[in-house]
Design a protein around this motif. Structure first.
Motif, PDB file in Angstrom:
ATOM      1  N   THR A 179      14.205 -18.334  43.770  1.00  0.00           N
ATOM      2  CA  THR A 179      14.601 -17.921  45.122  1.00  0.00           C
ATOM      3  C   THR A 179      14.857 -16.417  45.203  1.00  0.00           C
ATOM      4  N   GLN A 180      15.001 -15.777  44.049  1.00  0.00           N
ATOM      5  CA  GLN A 180      15.257 -14.334  44.034  1.00  0.00           C
ATOM      6  C   GLN A 180      13.932 -13.613  43.840  1.00  0.00           C
ATOM      7  N   VAL A 181      13.324 -13.251  44.961  1.00  0.00           N
ATOM      8  CA  VAL A 181      11.993 -12.651  44.927  1.00  0.00           C
ATOM      9  C   VAL A 181      12.042 -11.242  44.335  1.00  0.00           C
ATOM     10  N   MET A 182      13.078 -10.510  44.634  1.00  0.00           N
ATOM     11  CA  MET A 182      13.186  -9.139  44.123  1.00  0.00           C
ATOM     12  C   MET A 182      14.650  -8.807  43.866  1.00  0.00           C
ATOM     13  N   VAL A 183      14.872  -7.788  43.033  1.00  0.00           N
ATOM     14  CA  VAL A 183      16.221  -7.331  42.699  1.00  0.00           C
ATOM     15  C   VAL A 183      16.345  -5.868  43.117  1.00  0.00           C
ATOM     16  N   LEU A 184      17.307  -5.591  43.918  1.00  0.00           N
ATOM     17  CA  LEU A 184      17.549  -4.219  44.380  1.00  0.00           C
ATOM     18  C   LEU A 184      18.690  -3.618  43.579  1.00  0.00           C
ATOM     19  N   HIS A 185      18.407  -2.513  42.890  1.00  0.00           N
ATOM     20  CA  HIS A 185      19.433  -1.795  42.133  1.00  0.00           C
ATOM     21  C   HIS A 185      19.903  -0.601  42.969  1.00  0.00           C
TER      22      HIS A 185
END
Length: 403
Positions: A179-185
């Protein structure tokens, strides 16, 4: 025996026509420092009130934010019987569930409680069926303290929602990470000790301190001398009106720079004496001479503007009325810039106050400024200030200026 009158102080002290304004400068400085009440208003209220207010506001904000972020929240819950597991999760997040209030909306408006959680009676069924379960959080969004509490409650509920969602996927043999398509840092590139929100109002306080000093001095050196009837004998001396105005203007600039120096020193000392928690806000001593050089043309601009407007007044009260309205009008760009914090570039750098407010903030953040960013604001302030100085000199030449 000669019947000639003794030379005046200006005649005795003047080495030439071009140096007579320096004699006027010394005379005005001596008169100002004799008036202890005026100098107290200028140096104490103008220079030290700003740092005291700034440190007080920052300390209050830090204490309030850190206190609300760490303390246990009391949360009245309506329909607590419908979601016992959720309430257990909230308790683990430093949120203490208490009995529901009779009238939730009235209690929030009366500030008896910060927020109330309302759980729908269909919450258990919606949760069992895998549908979005309905919750309502009541709070007053206009209150800063309430917004901190609200964000903590929302974060806890979102954490519970995410945990339940991941558990559902795991039970169905699906990796929750899908469900976590991308990770924003999120990386904070601001320099250490340059909290943006905390520093936003410092340029405003510095500018208003300079304006306050210029206003008081201008009112005293023009309308004040008219009331004391000392302006006529002063202008009877063999000195050009422009030289007289130049001496008074130089007095105003020096006092304004003194106020600015004390304000900067007060900010630097305040950030070291007051515990501002984890913000790490500091005011570098090295920034004091930098800001002094940068704001000196602005002090000249304010002194010339105040001297020009103050020359129209016949009494100190009238001068204070004119100059007070002028302060409000001149501070409008600074207040707008404090709120917007928009970048100033190009020809906007020539606008006094507007460009200075932005660039003071950049210096306090530790940013490197280009040559044009240093020169254009100073050039704009000197140009407009010089225009007002010329207009003030023309007023001093008018025959009815004394009366």
């Amino acid at each position: 025996m000669s019947n000639m009158l003794p030379p005046s102080p200006i005649e005795r002290g003047a080495g030439g026509e071009g140096s007579r304004w320096t004699v006027v400068l010394r005379k005005e400085l001596k008169d100002l420092f004799r008036d202890r009440r005026t100098m107290t208003n200028i140096l104490v209220l103008g220079a030290l009130l700003g740092p005291v207010l700034a440190m007080g506001m920052m300390l209050l904000a830090v204490k309030m934010i850190s206190g609300e972020a760490e303390k246990t929240i009391e949360l009245p819950v309506q329909g607590a019987e419908y979601a016992p597991v959720l309430l257990d999760y909230l308790r683990s997040s430093k949120i203490r569930v208490v009995d529901a209030v009779v009238d939730a909306e009235a209690a929030i408006r009366a500030q008896e409680v910060d927020a109330v959680l309302v759980i729908d009676k269909d919450f258990p069924q919606q949760l069992r069926e895998g549908r979005p379960a309905q919750l309502t959080l009541l709070s007053d969004h206009s209150r800063t303290k309430t917004s901190i509490v609200r964000r903590r409650i929302e974060a806890a509920i979102e954490g519970y929602s995410g945990a339940v969602g991941n558990l559902r996927l795991s039970l169905r043999g699906v990796d929750p990470a899908i469900t976590q398509v991308m990770v924003l840092h999120d990386r904070d590139l601001s320099r250490k000790g340059s909290d943006a929100q905390m520093l936003a109002f410092l340029p405003y306080l510095l500018i208003i301190g300079i304006m306050q000093a210029a206003m008081v001095v201008a009112a005293d050196l023009t309308a004040g001398e008219r009331e004391r009837q000392s302006l006529e004998p002063l202008m009877a001396n063999p000195v050009a009106p422009e030289q007289l105005m130049a001496g008074k203007l130089a007095t105003n600039v020096l006092i304004s720079l003194a106020v600015l120096s004390l304000s900067l020193a007060g900010f630097a000392l305040g950030t070291r004496l007051v515990d501002l928690g984890a913000t790490g806000i500091t005011f570098s001593l090295a920034s004091i001479p930098v800001l002094l050089v940068f704001l000196a043309p602005l002090a000249f601009f304010f002194a010339a503007l105040m001297s020009f407007v103050g020359a129209f007044a016949r009494t100190v009260k009238e001068a204070q009325t004119y100059l007070g309205l002028l302060v409000l009008a001149a501070l409008t760009p600074s207040m707008i810039q404090m709120v917007l914090q928009s970048k100033v570039q190009g020809l906007e750098l020539l606008l006094p106050i507007w460009s200075h407010n932005y660039l003071i903030n950049e210096v306090l953040r530790g940013e490197q400024l280009g040559l044009s960013q240093w020169l254009l604001p100073s050039a704009g302030a000197l140009l407009v200030g010089g225009l007002f100085a010329l207009l003030a000199g023309r007023l001093y030449r008018k025959p009815n200026f004394i009366f």
